[in-house]
Design a protein around this motif. Structure first.
Motif, PDB file in Angstrom:
ATOM      1  N   LEU A   1       4.605   4.334   0.258  1.00  0.00           N
ATOM      2  CA  LEU A   1       4.136   2.994   0.640  1.00  0.00           C
ATOM      3  C   LEU A   1       5.197   1.935   0.323  1.00  0.00           C
ATOM      4  O   LEU A   1       5.273   0.902   0.978  1.00  0.00           O
ATOM      5  CB  LEU A   1       2.824   2.662  -0.072  1.00  0.00           C
ATOM      6  CG  LEU A   1       1.611   3.458   0.443  1.00  0.00           C
ATOM      7  CD1 LEU A   1       0.420   3.306  -0.489  1.00  0.00           C
ATOM      8  CD2 LEU A   1       1.228   3.024   1.862  1.00  0.00           C
ATOM      9  N   LEU A   2       6.026   2.205  -0.684  1.00  0.00           N
ATOM     10  CA  LEU A   2       7.075   1.254  -1.056  1.00  0.00           C
ATOM     11  C   LEU A   2       8.341   1.434  -0.229  1.00  0.00           C
ATOM     12  O   LEU A   2       9.218   0.581  -0.235  1.00  0.00           O
ATOM     13  CB  LEU A   2       7.449   1.439  -2.543  1.00  0.00           C
ATOM     14  CG  LEU A   2       6.424   0.950  -3.563  1.00  0.00           C
ATOM     15  CD1 LEU A   2       6.704   1.573  -4.927  1.00  0.00           C
ATOM     16  CD2 LEU A   2       6.456  -0.574  -3.654  1.00  0.00           C
TER      17      LEU A   2
ATOM     18  N   LYS B   1       5.098  10.105  -8.089  1.00  0.00           N
ATOM     19  CA  LYS B   1       4.057   9.271  -7.469  1.00  0.00           C
ATOM     20  C   LYS B   1       4.418   9.086  -5.989  1.00  0.00           C
ATOM     21  O   LYS B   1       4.837   7.996  -5.560  1.00  0.00           O
ATOM     22  CB  LYS B   1       3.973   7.928  -8.187  1.00  0.00           C
ATOM     23  CG  LYS B   1       3.604   8.074  -9.659  1.00  0.00           C
ATOM     24  CD  LYS B   1       3.425   6.702 -10.295  1.00  0.00           C
ATOM     25  CE  LYS B   1       2.866   6.864 -11.699  1.00  0.00           C
ATOM     26  NZ  LYS B   1       2.186   5.681 -12.182  1.00  0.00           N
ATOM     27  N   ILE B   2       4.245  10.162  -5.259  1.00  0.00           N
ATOM     28  CA  ILE B   2       4.767  10.208  -3.896  1.00  0.00           C
ATOM     29  C   ILE B   2       4.042   9.241  -2.967  1.00  0.00           C
ATOM     30  O   ILE B   2       4.675   8.607  -2.103  1.00  0.00           O
ATOM     31  CB  ILE B   2       4.647  11.653  -3.340  1.00  0.00           C
ATOM     32  CG1 ILE B   2       5.480  12.599  -4.202  1.00  0.00           C
ATOM     33  CG2 ILE B   2       5.111  11.713  -1.889  1.00  0.00           C
ATOM     34  CD1 ILE B   2       6.971  12.287  -4.232  1.00  0.00           C
ATOM     35  N   ILE B   3       2.747   9.105  -3.134  1.00  0.00           N
ATOM     36  CA  ILE B   3       2.004   8.208  -2.233  1.00  0.00           C
ATOM     37  C   ILE B   3       2.516   6.774  -2.382  1.00  0.00           C
ATOM     38  O   ILE B   3       2.845   6.106  -1.398  1.00  0.00           O
ATOM     39  CB  ILE B   3       0.488   8.273  -2.547  1.00  0.00           C
ATOM     40  CG1 ILE B   3      -0.027   9.701  -2.348  1.00  0.00           C
ATOM     41  CG2 ILE B   3      -0.296   7.279  -1.694  1.00  0.00           C
ATOM     42  CD1 ILE B   3       0.070  10.221  -0.935  1.00  0.00           C
ATOM     43  N   ASP B   4       2.603   6.319  -3.629  1.00  0.00           N
ATOM     44  CA  ASP B   4       3.112   4.962  -3.863  1.00  0.00           C
ATOM     45  C   ASP B   4       4.561   4.849  -3.390  1.00  0.00           C
ATOM     46  O   ASP B   4       4.973   3.830  -2.824  1.00  0.00           O
ATOM     47  CB  ASP B   4       3.005   4.592  -5.347  1.00  0.00           C
ATOM     48  CG  ASP B   4       1.562   4.276  -5.741  1.00  0.00           C
ATOM     49  OD1 ASP B   4       0.673   4.433  -4.866  1.00  0.00           O
ATOM     50  OD2 ASP B   4       1.324   3.882  -6.893  1.00  0.00           O
ATOM     51  N   ALA B   5       5.332   5.894  -3.642  1.00  0.00           N
ATOM     52  CA  ALA B   5       6.741   5.872  -3.234  1.00  0.00           C
ATOM     53  C   ALA B   5       6.856   5.685  -1.730  1.00  0.00           C
ATOM     54  O   ALA B   5       7.693   4.907  -1.248  1.00  0.00           O
ATOM     55  CB  ALA B   5       7.434   7.169  -3.662  1.00  0.00           C
TER      56      ALA B   5
ATOM     57  N   PRO C   1      15.368   8.250   4.785  1.00  0.00           N
ATOM     58  CA  PRO C   1      15.901   9.149   3.757  1.00  0.00           C
ATOM     59  C   PRO C   1      17.426   9.199   3.833  1.00  0.00           C
ATOM     60  O   PRO C   1      17.994   9.141   4.919  1.00  0.00           O
ATOM     61  CB  PRO C   1      15.305  10.513   4.131  1.00  0.00           C
ATOM     62  CG  PRO C   1      14.158  10.203   5.014  1.00  0.00           C
ATOM     63  CD  PRO C   1      14.455   8.928   5.702  1.00  0.00           C
ATOM     64  N   ALA C   2      18.052   9.311   2.652  1.00  0.00           N
ATOM     65  CA  ALA C   2      19.510   9.191   2.604  1.00  0.00           C
ATOM     66  C   ALA C   2      20.228  10.516   2.835  1.00  0.00           C
ATOM     67  O   ALA C   2      21.361  10.527   3.299  1.00  0.00           O
ATOM     68  CB  ALA C   2      19.935   8.597   1.262  1.00  0.00           C
TER      69      ALA C   2
ATOM     70  N   SER D   1      10.674   2.509  -4.907  1.00  0.00           N
ATOM     71  CA  SER D   1      10.338   3.698  -4.120  1.00  0.00           C
ATOM     72  C   SER D   1      11.053   4.924  -4.694  1.00  0.00           C
ATOM     73  O   SER D   1      10.456   5.993  -4.852  1.00  0.00           O
ATOM     74  CB  SER D   1      10.732   3.469  -2.660  1.00  0.00           C
ATOM     75  OG  SER D   1      10.454   4.619  -1.920  1.00  0.00           O
ATOM     76  N   LYS D   2      12.317   4.749  -5.030  1.00  0.00           N
ATOM     77  CA  LYS D   2      13.078   5.875  -5.607  1.00  0.00           C
ATOM     78  C   LYS D   2      12.486   6.279  -6.957  1.00  0.00           C
ATOM     79  O   LYS D   2      12.327   7.459  -7.253  1.00  0.00           O
ATOM     80  CB  LYS D   2      14.553   5.467  -5.794  1.00  0.00           C
ATOM     81  CG  LYS D   2      15.338   5.464  -4.495  1.00  0.00           C
ATOM     82  CD  LYS D   2      16.805   5.236  -4.760  1.00  0.00           C
ATOM     83  CE  LYS D   2      17.184   3.813  -4.415  1.00  0.00           C
ATOM     84  NZ  LYS D   2      18.513   3.382  -4.762  1.00  0.00           N
TER      85      LYS D   2
END
Lengths: 738, 361
Positions: free
Chosen positions: A480-481, A474-478, A486-487, A466-467
Motif C-alpha cells: 500500500l505504501l 508487513k507485506i500488505i502495508d508495504a 520493483p528495482a 515501503s522498503k
C-alpha cells in the motif's frame, strides 16, 4: 501499472503475417511519444526542500537543471511596466490619461507623434484619427510645455527603436545621435535628462560603438543615476553589454554583479550573462570591486551562475554577516538533493551518491558556521537546512533539534512549519521505529497547501517505508505504501506473484477497512482505492478462469467498472484494436456487464450442444480480446494483469467450441481462432519476432476445414496461414559428413 | 539473387585473401620502422575548422598553405532543439576567406535530439532552412559548395528521421555531393544504425570513450578501443574519408566525477597557471577557487589533461591506414585533421602533421 493511453496507441494488431512487424512498430511508436513529453521528472520531484520558503526571490533564480539559463526573470515584460510607472509619476499633474500615454509610448506611429506635437505647438494640422478627444488637448496651460517636451522625447525614442538591432549591419542613425545629445544638453529636467541619456547609450550600443557607449555612461553617470532606478539598471545592463563586447570582461562582470544584487527584475538575466573566463579577468573584477560588499556580491552571482558551495566558502572569508547567503544555500541544497537520483529504479551511481553526501556535508558546515556567527543573516534558514540535511541522512535527533530551532525563530510562517514537518517525516523514514508511525503520519497530514514539495516528500517517505515494511514482513502495508516499480528482477518476480495471488488481494482489500489511526489514514491516502483493489481481484478471477467469482465481485462490491468503448465479443481473421475501438466506441460493454455475460456464457457452454459451442466460441473471443493481442485490453488496464499475453484460456474455450459443434462453419472459426490464440502463446513476451512462428497444433486442423466458406475468408485475409497452407515447410539442410 | 551458400563462402574467402594481398602490397617500412601505406594516390589533405568565426590567423593560414591542404571542412552551424523547435545556433560569421585554391566544405552539425523530437512532417522545412543557410553563408565565401557534409551522431532510433533529412537535403542541394560523418559505432553496428544515403562517409577516428575521471582512461583516442572497431571498416558500403584527432582538452574533475569538459583549454597554459599545481602526469590540482576557460574551479578540484600529441596522432593514422586502404584500394580520399587552431598547430608542428597526412592514403 499499464497506462490506458499506451494500450490504445498502436495502430493495428494482426494475428497473421503482420504481427511481427507490428510488434516492433508498437515499440517504436512509443519512443517518440515519450521523448516529446519532456523530462520525466522535474525539480519538483527530485527535491524535498521548498525553495519558495525564501521571500522575495527574483523569478528564475531558483535552482532548476531543466531550465536553460535562469529563466529570464521578467526581462521581456518588466521594462514596459517600469517605464509606464515612471511616466505615470512624471505626468501625474498634467491630466494626460495613463492609457493614452501608454498608447503614445508604445503604439503611436512617428507620423502620429509628429502631428500631435505640431498640433500642441499650435500648428493647423489635422488631428490623427483616434486622438480627436485626446486628453492632450485638455492639459492645463502651465503643464503644456512639460507635455510637449515629453512628447518630443517619445518622438526621438520612437526613431531610435528601428535601430535597436544587433543582427545585421548597424543602421545609420542620421542626425538622431546629435539630436539626442542636443536635447540632453538643453533639458534641465532630470527625468527627461535620464531618458535622453538612456537613448544616447542605446544608440551608441547599437552602432557597436562599445568604447563610446562606456565612455558616455561614465561621463554622464550623474544623469543616469536618478530619478528612475529601473532605468539606471537598464542602462547598466547596456553598459555591461558594451563592456563585454569591447572585451572588458572584468568590468562587465562587475556591472552584472551590481545589477544582480540590486535590481531583481534583471537579476536572473544578469546571472545568465555573467561569464568570468579566466583567473586574470576574475582577479581584475575583484580588484575593481569598490568594497567587501561588492566582492561578496561578485561571489554570489558566481555562485548562482556556477558553483554556490565554492562561492559561499569564499563569501565566508569575506563577510559571514552578509545577507546574500540564503538564495545560494537553498539553490545548492536543491542541487545536492537532485544529484545522483534515479527515481525509476531507486538505484544510483555510487560516485553520484558520494558526491551528494559530500555536498550535504559542505552545506551543513557552511550553515553551521553561519549559525555560530553572531549577527548572521537568516539563521533560521540555516537551522532549517541543517535539520533537513540531518533528516535526509537519517539523524532524527539532530534533525529535530535544528528544525525545532528554525520553527521557534519563525513561529508564524506556514511555509517554515510545513518544511519542518516534511523534514521531520523524512527523518523518521530514514531513522525508522515502528513506534513513530503516528508522529510521522501527523507530520505528513499537516503539510500546508502552499508547501510546494508535498509530492516529492510523500514519495520519499512512502518509498522508504515501503522498503522497511517489506523487510519487516508487513507485506500488505508495504504494497500500500509502494511508490516505485520493483528495482531488481527478483523483486519483480515476487511482486508479480504477489499481485496474482487471490488471498493477498483479499487481504489488501480488507486492510482498506482499517482507518482508525492517523497512520492508517496516511497509509491509505495515496494507496490504491478499495474499489480499484476490488476490480483488481475481479480481473484476477477472470484471468484465472473463475468467471463466476469475477461476476460476483462486480455485482456485490464497489469494484470500479467503466465503459470499455469496444466490443470484446467481436473477432476477425485479422485483429484490429483501433478499428474496433472506433467502430464500437459507443458499445454498451463495461467491466461489470462483460463479467456478467462471461458467467452466463460459461453456464451455457457447460450445457453442451450447438448452443454450448456458440457460447464457448464467444467466451474464447472475449478472453482472447482481453489479452494484449485483442481489442479489449482496456478491460485489464490499471490492473496488474494488464497487457497479459496469456491466451491459453481463450484457446481452451475455442477447443471446446470446436469439439462441441457439428457445424463446420463454426468449427472452422473455432479452429482458426484457436490457432490465433496458439500463435499468441508462441509470440509470448517477445517484443520482436523476426519471422512469425507457425501454430502447429491448430493450422493443420484449420486445413481440414478447407471446404468451408470461412476457410476462403482466412485465405483471403491471412497471408501467414496462406503461405503455410500453400507451401510445404522447408526441408532441413543436408549436412555432409567430413 | 543471393549466391548458393558454398559460393558465398568462397567469395568471402577470396575477398579476405584479396584484402590481405592488398595490405601486403601496400605496406612499406618508414625510417622509424613503422609500416606506412604507399598504395594509391596521396590523400587529399584537409582540416576541420570548428570555431564560430571564420578568421584564420597568420600561423593557421601558413599551415594550410605549407601543408598543401586542399580543403577546409567549415562548421556552418549547429541544429539544436530549443524552445520546442529545431533551431540553428552558432551560425559561422565569415570574416575571412581561406587561401586561394582551398575548397570549403560546409558542415552542419545536427543534434540527435532534434531528430528524436521533431515531428516528421517538419523535416522538409528543416532541410530547406538548413540548405538555405548553408547556401547563404557559402555565398560569402565565393559560391556554391561542391560538397556538403552532415554531422550527426544518429542511432537506430533516429536513423529513419536522419536519413529522411539527408534525402531531403540531397533533393535541395542538386549537383552537390553529400557526405556524412560516420562514428565508429555506426561502422560496427551498421545493421542497426544503417548506412546513410550519401555519396561518401567521413570516418571520425576519435571520441572513443566516455569522459571519465580515471587516470588511464582516454576519450579522444584509445588504441585498445579503436582495435575493436577496425575489423569492419574495410567492408563499409560507402567510400570513406578519414578524420583524425589532433586536439587537446581538459576534464574538470571533482570527487572522482567529471564536472565539465574544457574543450578550449590549452594544456601548455596549465603548467604556467599559478593557481594550479601538477599532480602526476597530465593532472593538475586547483590551489584556490577561480575561473579557467569559463569553468569555476574549486580549491582541490582536478584537471585531467588529454592531449593528442604528434606521436598519438601518427599512431592513430597508422592504425587506420591499412584498413582504409583495404576498403577501396587506390580510391582517392580525403584525410582531415580535427581541428585547425594555433594551439594544435603549435603542439604538433608542421613536419609532424605532414607525417600524419602521409600515413594515410
Amino acid at each position: 501499472m499499464a497506462r490506458i493511453s499506451s494500450t490504445r496507441s498502436s495502430a493495428r494488431f494482426a494475428s497473421c503475417a503482420a504481427v511481427a512487424a507490428l510488434v516492433a512498430a508498437s515499440v517504436a511508436l512509443r519512443e517518440p511519444a515519450d521523448a516529446c513529453i519532456g523530462p520525466m521528472y522535474t525539480i519538483l520531484d527530485t527535491t524535498t526542500f521548498d525553495p519558495s520558503i525564501l521571500p522575495d526571490v527574483a523569478e528564475g533564480l531558483y535552482y532548476d537543471p531543466d531550465v536553460p539559463g535562469f529563466g529570464g526573470g521578467c526581462a521581456p515584460s518588466c521594462p514596459p511596466t517600469s517605464i509606464l510607472a515612471d511616466w505615470r509619476g512624471y505626468l501625474k499633474d498634467t491630466g494626460v490619461a495613463d492609457e493614452e500615454w501608454s498608447r503614445l509610448l508604445f503604439k503611436a506611429s512617428a507620423n502620429e507623434l509628429a502631428a500631435l506635437g505640431a498640433r500642441l505647438d499650435g500648428k493647423r494640422v489635422p488631428v490623427p484619427p483616434g486622438y480627436e478627444s485626446s486628453s492632450l488637448w485638455k492639459v492645463p496651460a502651465p503643464q503644456q510645455k512639460k507635455v510637449r517636451a515629453a512628447l518630443q522625447f517619445v518622438e526621438l525614442a520612437r526613431a531610435v527603436e528601428p535601430l535597436a538591432d544587433l543582427t545585421g549591419r548597424p543602421k545609420h542613425p542620421g542626425t538622431l545621435l546629435s539630436d539626442a545629445r542636443n536635447a540632453l544638453a538643453a533639458t534641465k529636467d532630470p527625468f527627461l535628462a535620464q531618458r535622453y541619456a538612456f537613448q544616447i547609450l542605446r544608440l551608441l550600443f547599437y552602432q557597436r560603438d562599445w568604447a563610446g557607449a562606456v565612455a558616455f555612461f561614465d561621463l554622464n553617470a550623474a544623469a543616469f543615476a536618478t530619478p528612475s532606478t529601473a532605468l539606471l539598471f537598464q542602462a547598466r545592463y547596456y553598459l555591461a553589454g558594451a563592456l563585454a563586447r569591447g572585451k572588458h570582461t572584468a568590468r562587465a562582470n562587475l556591472e552584472l554583479a551590481r545589477i544582480h544584487a540590486s535590481y531583481p527584475p534583471l537579476a536572473a538575466v544578469a546571472a545568465e550573462e555573467f561569464k568570468p573566463r579566466q583567473d586574470a579577468d576574475w582577479t581584475e573584477t575583484m580588484r575593481l570591486a569598490r568594497d567587501v560588499r561588492e566582492k561578496v556580491q561578485l561571489w554570489r552571482i558566481a555562485g548562482v551562475a556556477k558553483d554556490g558551495i565554492a562561492a559561499m566558502q569564499e563569501m565566508l572569508k569575506l563577510d559571514p554577516k552578509s545577507n546574500l547567503y540564503a538564495l545560494l544555500m537553498v539553490r545548492e541544497l536543491n542541487r545536492a538533493e537532485s544529484t545522483g537520483l534515479d527515481l525509476d529504479t531507486g538505484i544510483a551511481d555510487p560516485k553520484e551518491v558520494a558526491a551528494r553526501k559530500k555536498s550535504f556535508a559542505a552545506l551543513a558546515a557552511i550553515a553551521q558556521k553561519l549559525i555560530a556567527t553572531p549577527g548572521a543573516d537568516s539563521v533560521w534558514l540555516m537551522q532549517l537546512v541543517v535539520g533537513h540535511i540531518a533528516a535526509k541522512q537519517g539523524d532524527l535527533g539532530a534533525a529535530r533539534t535544528n528544525l525545532n530551532a528554525a520553527l521557534a525563530a519563525r513561529p508564524k510562517d506556514p511555509k517554515v512549519a510545513s518544511q519542518v514537518r516534511a523534514s521531520l517525516a523524512i527523518a523518521h523514514a530514514h531513522d525508522w521505529k515502528f513506534s513513530s508511525e503516528e508522529e510521522l503520519a501527523r507530520a505528513m497530514s499537516s503539510l500546508d497547501a502552499s508547501f510546494a514539495r508535498t509530492g516529492s516528500v510523500r514519495t520519499e517517505v512512502r518509498g522508504e517505508l515501503s522498503k522497511l515494511y517489506a523487510k519487516a514482513g508487513k507485506i500488505i502495508d508495504a504494497e500500500l505504501l509502494r511508490v516505485a516499480e520493483p528495482a531488481t528482477p527478483a523483486e519483480e518476480a515476487a511482486y508479480k506473484k504477489r499481485w496474482a495471488d487471490v488471498p493477498f488481494l483479499k487481504e489488501m482489500i480488507a486492510r482498506t477497512s482499517r482507518t482508525s489511526t492517523e497512520f492508517d489514514r496516511f497509509l491509505l491516502k495515496d494507496a490504491p482505492t478499495r474499489a480499484n483493489l476490488e476490480r483488481e481481484l475481479a480481473a484476477r478471477y477472470l484471468v484465472d478462469g473463475d468467471l463466476a467469482s469475477a461476476h460476483r465481485m462486480f455485482s456485490t462490491t464497489t469494484a470500479t467498472s467503466e465503459l470499455l468503448h469496444t466490443d470484446p465479443f467481436v473477432m476477425h481473421v485479422v485483429d484490429c484494436h483501433d478499428c474496433d475501438h472506433e467502430t464500437y466506441e459507443s458499445a454498451k460493454w463495461t467491466h461489470a456487464n462483460v463479467a456478467a455475460r462471461l458467467a452466463e456464457l460459461e453456464q451455457k457452454a457447460r450445457a453442451g450442444g450447438e448452443a454450448g459451442a456458440e457460447a464457448a466460441l464467444a467466451l474464447g473471443n472475449a478472453l482472447y480480446n482481453l489479452t494484449w493481442f485483442g481489442n479489449a485490453r482496456v478491460f485489464l488496464a490499471e490492473t496488474h494483469a494488464a497487457r497479459t499475453r496469456d491466451t491459453r484460456a481463450a484457446e481452451r474455450w475455442y477447443k471446446l467450441a470446436f469439439d462441441l459443434s457439428k457445424n463446420r462453419e463454426l468449427k472452422a472459426r473455432a479452429a482458426f481462432f484457436a490457432a490465433k490464440a496458439e500463435l499468441g502463446q508462441l509470440i509470448g513476451e517477445q517484443s520482436y519476432v523476426a519471422s512469425l512462428p507457425v501454430p502447429a497444433r491448430w493450422y493443420p486442423v484449420v486445413k481440414t476445414m478447407s471446404d468451408t466458406r470461412y476457410y476462403k475468408e482466412i485465405l483471403a485475409e491471412c497471408g501467414h496461414y496462406k503461405a503455410w497452407a500453400g507451401v510445404p515447410p522447408p526441408r532441413p539442410p543436408v549436412r555432409k559428413h567430413p | 539473387m543471393d549466391p548458393p551458400i558454398g559460393l558465398a563462402h568462397s567469395g568471402r574467402v577470396i575477398r579476405v585473401l584479396l584484402a590481405v594481398l592488398v595490405l601486403l602490397a601496400a605496406c612499406a617500412r618508414t625510417s622509424d620502422g613503422e609500416e606506412e601505406h604507399r598504395d594509391g594516390p596521396p590523400a587529399q589533405r584537409a582540416f576541420y575548422y570548428w570555431r564560430t568565426t571564420l578568421r584564420l590567423s597568420d600561423a593557421e593560414r601558413r599551415a594550410v598553405t605549407e601543408l598543401g591542404v586542399a580543403r577546409i571542412y567549415l562548421r556552418m552551424f549547429d541544429v539544436v532543439w530549443q524552445d520546442g523547435a529545431a533551431a540553428q545556433v552558432g551560425v559561422v560569421a565569415v570574416e575571412d576567406r581561406p587561401p586561394t585554391g582551398v575548397e570549403v566544405v560546409p558542415v552542419v552539425f545536427v543534434r540527435d535530439e532534434v531528430l528524436r523530437r521533431l515531428p516528421r512532417k517538419q523535416l522538409p522545412e528543416l532541410a530547406q532552412r538548413t540548405w538555405d543557410t548553408v547556401a547563404e553563408r557559402m555565398k560569402l565565401l565565393g559560391g556554391a559548395p561542391r560538397e556538403l557534409q552532415l554531422d550527426c551522431d544518429w542511432t537506430d532510433s533516429t536513423r529513419d528521421a536522419y536519413f529522411d533529412l539527408v534525402r531531403r537535403v540531397r533533393e535541395l542541394a542538386r549537383g552537390v555531393a553529400l557526405s556524412a560523418t560516420i562514428r565508429l559505432h555506426q561502422i560496427k553496428y551498421r545493421e542497426r544504425t544503417g548506412v546513410p544515403p550519401v555519396d561518401r562517409g567521413m570516418l571520425m577516428f576519435y571520441n572513443m570513450g566516455k569522459l571519465v575521471a580515471d587516470r588511464e582512461a582516454r576519450a579522444i583516442f584509445d588504441a585498445g578501443t579503436a582495435e575493436k572497431y577496425l575489423a569492419r571498416i574495410a567492408d563499409y558500403p560507402l567510400p570513406l574519408d578519414a578524420a583524425l584527432p589532433i586536439w587537446a582538452w581538459a576534464l574538470h574533475v571533482r570527487d572522482d566525477r567529471v564536472v565539465e569538459l574544457l574543450q578550449r583549454t590549452d594544456p601548455d597554459d596549465l603548467a604556467r597557471a599559478d593557481f594550479l599545481r601538477p599532480d602526476g602526469p597530465d593532472r593538475y590540482v586547483a590551489t584556490r577557487t577561480t575561473f579557467l576557460d569559463g569553468a569555476m574551479l574549486r580549491e582541490g578540484d582536478q584537471l585531467k589533461v588529454e592531449a593528442m600529441g604528434p606521436a598519438e596522432a601518427l599512431a592513430a593514422a597508422r592504425m587506420l591506414a591499412p584498413r582504409l586502404a583495404a576498403a577501396l584500394p587506390g580510391a582517392p580520399r580525403t584525410v582531415s585533421l580535427f581541428d585547425l587552431s594555433e594551439r594544435n598547430l603549435r603542439r604538433h608542428g608542421k613536419d609532424q602533421l605532414d607525417q600524419v597526412f602521409r600515413a594515410v592514403r
